[in-house]
Design an enzyme around this catalytic site. Structure first.
Site, short mmCIF file in Angstrom:
data_model
loop_
_atom_site.label_atom_id
_atom_site.label_comp_id
_atom_site.label_asym_id
_atom_site.label_seq_id
_atom_site.Cartn_x
_atom_site.Cartn_y
_atom_site.Cartn_z
N GLN A 95 -30.52 -50.13 43.36
CA GLN A 95 -29.28 -50.83 43.72
C GLN A 95 -29.36 -51.29 45.17
O GLN A 95 -29.67 -50.50 46.07
CB GLN A 95 -28.06 -49.92 43.52
CG GLN A 95 -26.75 -50.68 43.75
CD GLN A 95 -25.50 -49.86 43.48
OE1 GLN A 95 -25.56 -48.68 43.12
NE2 GLN A 95 -24.35 -50.50 43.62
N VAL A 97 -26.95 -54.00 46.24
CA VAL A 97 -25.60 -54.47 46.58
C VAL A 97 -24.61 -53.43 46.08
O VAL A 97 -24.58 -53.12 44.87
CB VAL A 97 -25.31 -55.85 45.96
CG1 VAL A 97 -23.88 -56.29 46.29
CG2 VAL A 97 -26.32 -56.89 46.45
N HIS A 101 -22.01 -53.86 39.54
CA HIS A 101 -22.36 -55.08 38.81
C HIS A 101 -23.22 -54.75 37.61
O HIS A 101 -24.06 -53.85 37.65
CB HIS A 101 -23.07 -56.10 39.70
CG HIS A 101 -24.23 -55.55 40.47
ND1 HIS A 101 -24.08 -54.79 41.61
CD2 HIS A 101 -25.57 -55.65 40.27
CE1 HIS A 101 -25.27 -54.45 42.08
NE2 HIS A 101 -26.20 -54.95 41.27
P1 AMP Z 1 -29.06 -54.65 42.46
O1 AMP Z 1 -30.45 -54.62 43.05
O2 AMP Z 1 -28.93 -54.03 41.12
O3 AMP Z 1 -28.04 -54.13 43.46
O4 AMP Z 1 -28.75 -56.17 42.21
C1 AMP Z 1 -28.29 -57.03 43.19
C2 AMP Z 1 -28.55 -58.42 42.71
O5 AMP Z 1 -27.75 -59.30 43.47
C3 AMP Z 1 -29.99 -58.90 42.87
O6 AMP Z 1 -30.50 -59.24 41.57
C4 AMP Z 1 -29.87 -60.11 43.79
O7 AMP Z 1 -30.76 -61.14 43.45
C5 AMP Z 1 -28.42 -60.52 43.57
N1 AMP Z 1 -27.79 -61.26 44.66
C6 AMP Z 1 -27.83 -60.96 45.98
N2 AMP Z 1 -27.12 -61.87 46.68
C7 AMP Z 1 -26.62 -62.75 45.78
C8 AMP Z 1 -25.80 -63.91 45.87
N3 AMP Z 1 -25.35 -64.38 47.03
N4 AMP Z 1 -25.46 -64.55 44.73
C9 AMP Z 1 -25.92 -64.11 43.54
N5 AMP Z 1 -26.69 -63.02 43.38
C10 AMP Z 1 -27.04 -62.35 44.49
#
Ligand code: AMP
Length: 115
Positions: A95, A97, A101
């Protein structure tokens, strides 16, 4: 840990980052991942500020189910009746972000178990 309202998805929710929303309802939004890992790679996020599934309480059970249902319905609507719905729950499993999600991935063969 407390929720950090400066995270990128909180900023998308506040429309500070102009990302097209594929879906919006009372409880969540969905938009395309900026670095897609499959022909379809959508993220479904709750409007409620939760860091991840572990941050959710008993009152959030319906919300968690809703995110999954929206993800599956959206994939189907976009032409992918089969889709993988996954959520990374913690930095140790990828993770990055810290706004909850659900990843919705489809359109190519996906290995199991995941890497
Ligand atoms: P995770 O690693 O599970 O936290 O997933 C975070 C996801 O957010 C990753 O697949 C990134 O590519 C995506 N992400 C980060 N910034 C953005 C953004 N501005 N718009 C869309 N997706 C994003």
């Amino acid at each position: 840990m407390t929720y950090d309202p400066t995270n990128v998805f909180a900023r998308i929710l506040r429309r500070e980052i102009p990302t097209p929303w594929l879906h919006e309802d009372e409880h969540c939004i969905a938009f395309r991942d900026i670095a897609p890992q499959a022909p379809l790679h959508v993220l479904v996020i709750p409007k409620k500020p939760l860091r991840n599934v572990a941050d959710a309480g008993p009152d959030d059970a319906t919300l968690l189910g809703h995110l999954l249902r929206v993800g599956a319905a959206l994939a189907k609507q976009l032409g992918y009746p089969d889709a993988r719905l996954v959520t990374n729950n913690g930095a140790g499993v990828g993770q990055t972000v810290f706004h909850l999600h659900v990843h919705v991935l489809a359109g190519r063969s996906l290995a199991w178990p995941p890497g």
